[in-house]
Every structure is written in structure tokens, then in C-alpha cells.
Design a protein around this motif. Structure first.
Motif, PDB file in Angstrom:
ATOM      1  N   LEU A  86     -10.441  -2.960   0.463  1.00  0.00           N
ATOM      2  CA  LEU A  86      -9.652  -2.803   1.679  1.00  0.00           C
ATOM      3  C   LEU A  86      -9.515  -1.318   1.992  1.00  0.00           C
ATOM      4  O   LEU A  86      -9.046  -0.539   1.158  1.00  0.00           O
ATOM      5  N   LEU A  87      -9.945  -0.922   3.184  1.00  0.00           N
ATOM      6  CA  LEU A  87      -9.874   0.469   3.625  1.00  0.00           C
ATOM      7  C   LEU A  87      -8.772   0.602   4.663  1.00  0.00           C
ATOM      8  O   LEU A  87      -8.622  -0.256   5.537  1.00  0.00           O
ATOM      9  N   SER A  88      -7.992   1.652   4.572  1.00  0.00           N
ATOM     10  CA  SER A  88      -6.897   1.841   5.520  1.00  0.00           C
ATOM     11  C   SER A  88      -6.739   3.308   5.865  1.00  0.00           C
ATOM     12  O   SER A  88      -7.037   4.199   5.068  1.00  0.00           O
ATOM     13  N   GLN A  89      -6.291   3.535   7.111  1.00  0.00           N
ATOM     14  CA  GLN A  89      -5.861   4.865   7.508  1.00  0.00           C
ATOM     15  C   GLN A  89      -4.381   4.790   7.824  1.00  0.00           C
ATOM     16  O   GLN A  89      -3.924   3.872   8.506  1.00  0.00           O
ATOM     17  N   GLY A  90      -3.630   5.741   7.303  1.00  0.00           N
ATOM     18  CA  GLY A  90      -2.204   5.777   7.561  1.00  0.00           C
ATOM     19  C   GLY A  90      -1.706   7.214   7.537  1.00  0.00           C
ATOM     20  O   GLY A  90      -2.483   8.162   7.392  1.00  0.00           O
ATOM     21  N   TYR A  91      -0.400   7.371   7.686  1.00  0.00           N
ATOM     22  CA  TYR A  91       0.194   8.702   7.743  1.00  0.00           C
ATOM     23  C   TYR A  91       1.400   8.766   6.815  1.00  0.00           C
ATOM     24  O   TYR A  91       2.192   7.832   6.752  1.00  0.00           O
ATOM     25  N   PHE A  92       1.546   9.871   6.122  1.00  0.00           N
ATOM     26  CA  PHE A  92       2.796  10.158   5.439  1.00  0.00           C
ATOM     27  C   PHE A  92       2.844  11.647   5.143  1.00  0.00           C
ATOM     28  O   PHE A  92       1.811  12.304   5.021  1.00  0.00           O
ATOM     29  N   PRO A  93       4.051  12.222   5.058  1.00  0.00           N
ATOM     30  CA  PRO A  93       4.159  13.672   4.861  1.00  0.00           C
ATOM     31  C   PRO A  93       3.590  14.095   3.519  1.00  0.00           C
ATOM     32  O   PRO A  93       3.737  13.378   2.524  1.00  0.00           O
ATOM     33  N   PRO A  94       2.924  15.248   3.461  1.00  0.00           N
ATOM     34  CA  PRO A  94       2.453  15.756   2.176  1.00  0.00           C
ATOM     35  C   PRO A  94       3.637  16.152   1.310  1.00  0.00           C
ATOM     36  O   PRO A  94       4.757  16.304   1.789  1.00  0.00           O
ATOM     37  N   GLU A  95       3.411  16.313   0.036  1.00  0.00           N
ATOM     38  CA  GLU A  95       4.491  16.656  -0.882  1.00  0.00           C
ATOM     39  C   GLU A  95       5.129  17.979  -0.487  1.00  0.00           C
ATOM     40  O   GLU A  95       4.453  18.992  -0.358  1.00  0.00           O
ATOM     41  N   GLY A  96       6.437  17.949  -0.254  1.00  0.00           N
ATOM     42  CA  GLY A  96       7.161  19.159   0.115  1.00  0.00           C
ATOM     43  C   GLY A  96       7.032  19.542   1.572  1.00  0.00           C
ATOM     44  O   GLY A  96       7.572  20.553   1.993  1.00  0.00           O
ATOM     45  N   GLY A  97       6.321  18.733   2.402  1.00  0.00           N
ATOM     46  CA  GLY A  97       6.128  19.080   3.805  1.00  0.00           C
ATOM     47  C   GLY A  97       6.785  18.106   4.748  1.00  0.00           C
ATOM     48  O   GLY A  97       7.267  17.053   4.352  1.00  0.00           O
ATOM     49  N   ALA A 125       0.851  -1.185   0.000  1.00  0.00           N
ATOM     50  CA  ALA A 125       0.000   0.000   0.000  1.00  0.00           C
ATOM     51  C   ALA A 125       0.888   1.236   0.000  1.00  0.00           C
ATOM     52  O   ALA A 125       2.002   1.201   0.512  1.00  0.00           O
ATOM     53  N   PRO A 126       0.409   2.352  -0.571  1.00  0.00           N
ATOM     54  CA  PRO A 126       1.235   3.553  -0.629  1.00  0.00           C
ATOM     55  C   PRO A 126       1.301   4.304   0.695  1.00  0.00           C
ATOM     56  O   PRO A 126       2.042   5.259   0.828  1.00  0.00           O
ATOM     57  N   THR A 127       0.522   3.879   1.687  1.00  0.00           N
ATOM     58  CA  THR A 127       0.475   4.554   2.976  1.00  0.00           C
ATOM     59  C   THR A 127       1.491   3.950   3.930  1.00  0.00           C
ATOM     60  O   THR A 127       1.567   2.735   4.072  1.00  0.00           O
ATOM     61  N   ARG A 128       2.268   4.790   4.605  1.00  0.00           N
ATOM     62  CA  ARG A 128       3.173   4.319   5.631  1.00  0.00           C
ATOM     63  C   ARG A 128       2.521   4.493   6.995  1.00  0.00           C
ATOM     64  O   ARG A 128       1.582   5.239   7.173  1.00  0.00           O
ATOM     65  N   GLN A 129       3.036   3.792   7.984  1.00  0.00           N
ATOM     66  CA  GLN A 129       2.556   3.851   9.360  1.00  0.00           C
ATOM     67  C   GLN A 129       1.036   3.648   9.420  1.00  0.00           C
ATOM     68  O   GLN A 129       0.271   4.492   9.852  1.00  0.00           O
ATOM     69  N   ILE A 130       0.584   2.482   8.989  1.00  0.00           N
ATOM     70  CA  ILE A 130      -0.839   2.164   8.955  1.00  0.00           C
ATOM     71  C   ILE A 130      -1.383   2.032  10.368  1.00  0.00           C
ATOM     72  O   ILE A 130      -0.793   1.354  11.210  1.00  0.00           O
TER      73      ILE A 130
END
Length: 273
Positions: free
Chosen positions: A68-79, A53-58
Motif C-alpha cells: 500500500l502506497l500513500s502520500q500524506g502530510y505531517f510536520p517534521p520533527e521540531g518544525g 498509518a503513521p501519516t496524517r492528512q492522507i
């Protein structure tokens, strides 16, 4: 009694904390914190498949049919700051259907997370809006559009559907107060029930009127409709970071900071190892 453990490590043998576990079909989906993979395990502890999945820290997982539904975290582009992401994947086609990013309101110091993901019997998704910490919403799984919205006034934990109502656990960061809130499926709030302030991670099994939560190293089994404690069990784990009850409330899976996942068997008033 304990049914076994899943020991999650990366390819180099390092342990990952487990923040998302989910009973799925005839196995368990495990979302580790350190990479973008979702591990699918059989109930005997053998790894079946690795889903990318493209999401890190699920931090949350749910299934609606093949989605399949997921919530995860990753920094926004440039942030630099991590932003909560809600995503829907078609498992058979292995393609992303849609994604929603949380937005930081001017009145709050950080962007809210979406919270626990609950799929209703009709296939819709119940989770936060990603706009304010106390907002809960019903989503169309195929499109990601919001159909109904509630404002609970507190941070939202796990949610579930009972035979007659929807329920949500909400909490206040400042007072540490926890509440079990019963909701009208059309948008109203029916009642609120106080829960112990030490209750942390929650799991709900509405079909059998059961819920469970973690208090440091202890797992508590309780009645969903009243909040009454039924049983307690302490694990040899430094911190309990995730848990899930199966649909019939017979098994409880618990993930810890050590990377271990423990599977417990539970009856109406017994939860022991």
C-alpha cells in the motif's frame, strides 16, 4: 446512476473531508484528512477494516500487489510546516517498507508534494520526486529508489499507463492552464494536449480511454486520448475533493468536503444520478 454513499465520520461522529479514494480488490480504500487511519469499505457501503498509518492528512493512495502506497502530510520533527511524505507499507506484514520526505528547493517557496500515485503493470510506482514541483519519476516499489525521471515544467496531477505510453496531467498555478502530457516510458515527452482551465481533481482509466475531473460541484467524463467531453453530472456537494475511476471505467467514486463518498455508474456517454 448513483450506486450509494459512504458516510465517513470519526469515533465521535464528526465528519472528515475525504482527499483520497481508491478501488482496491473487492472494496474501496478511503483516506480521510483528519487522522492517520485508512478505512477499507465493501462496495455495499459496510466498513470492513481500519488500517493504521503513521501519516496524517492522507491525500493519495495506490496498491502494488500487497504494498500500500500513500502520500500524506505531517510536520517534521521540531518544525511547524507540513512536509509531504511518500510511504510504502506491506499490508500482509503490517510493516513500513520505506518513506521519502519532500525537500524544499531554494528556488521555490514551499516543498513540493509527490502528487497522484500510479502503479504500472510491472509493479513500479509513477509519481513526483518530492524535489521539484515539475519532476515526475518511476520508483522501485520495494526499495523506493528512482529509476527514470522527467521534468515537465509544471505541477503534476494524476498519472496513468496506457497500452503504449504513460500520461500525466500537469498544471500552472499562475495561468491555471491544464495539460495532458503523453510520455515515452524511456524518458521522453511525446505530445501535450490542452485541458479546460476549470478542471480540478482528476481520475484516469487508461484501459478504456476515459478520464474524469471535477469542476466545482460537477463531475466531467471525457476521452483520455483527446480530452473531448463525453458527459457531465452535478452533485449536491459543497466541494469535490477526490475521485477515482475503476480499471474498467464503469464506476466512479467521488469524495467531498462534507465527508460523503458517492459511487456513480458510468457508460461511454452517460454519467448521471
Amino acid at each position: 446512476s448513483s450506486l450509494g454513499q459512504l458516510d465517513h465520520r470519526d469515533k465521535d461522529g464528526n465528519r472528515f473531508a475525504v482527499h483520497a479514494v481508491l478501488f482496491a480488490w473487492d472494496g474501496i480504500l478511503v483516506g480521510p484528512s483528519g487522522d492517520g487511519s485508512i478505512q477499507w469499505w465493501s462496495l455495499d457501503g459496510a466498513r470492513v477494516e481500519t488500517l493504521k498509518a503513521p501519516t496524517r492528512q492522507i491525500s493519495a493512495l495506490a496498491l502494488s500487489s500487497q504494498v500500500l502506497l500513500s502520500q500524506g502530510y505531517f510536520p517534521p520533527e521540531g518544525g511547524r510546516d507540513s512536509v509531504s511524505q511518500l510511504q510504502a507499507w506491506d499490508l500482509w506484514r503490517r510493516e513500513l517498507l520505506w518513506t521519502r520526505a519532500a525537500i524544499k528547493p531554494e528556488a521555490e517557496p514551499w516543498a513540493p508534494h509527490f502528487g497522484k500515485l500510479t502503479v504500472l503493470r510491472d509493479g513500479r510506482l509513477l509519481t513526483g520526486t518530492g524535489r521539484r514541483s515539475g519532476q515526475l519519476a518511476l520508483y522501485d516499489v520495494q526499495t523506493g529508489e528512482i529509476e527514470i525521471q522527467w521534468d515537465l515544467g509544471r505541477w503534476i496531477g494524476p498519472t496513468a499507463e496506457t497500452s503504449e505510453t504513460l500520461v500525466a496531467v500537469a498544471y500552472d498555478h499562475d495561468t491555471q492552464q491544464r495539460e495532458l502530457i503523453q510520455l515515452d516510458p524511456t524518458g521522453g515527452i511525446i505530445q501535450r494536449i490542452d485541458l479546460p482551465s476549470g478542471a480540478g481533481r482528476f481520475a484516469l482509466a487508461p484501459a478504456v480511454d476515459r478520464m474524469a475531473w471535477a469542476e466545482q460541484q460537477t463531475v466531467v467524463l471525457a476521452q483520455l486520448s483527446t480530452g473531448e467531453t463525453l458527459a457531465r453530472h452535478t452533485l449536491e456537494e459543497t466541494g469535490l475533493s477526490s475521485l477515482d475511476l475503476d480499471q474498467r471505467g464503469r464506476r466512479l467514486v467521488v469524495g467531498g468536503h462534507s465527508g460523503r463518498v458517492t459511487i456513480l455508474a458510468c457508460s461511454e456517454d452517460v454519467l448521471d444520478g
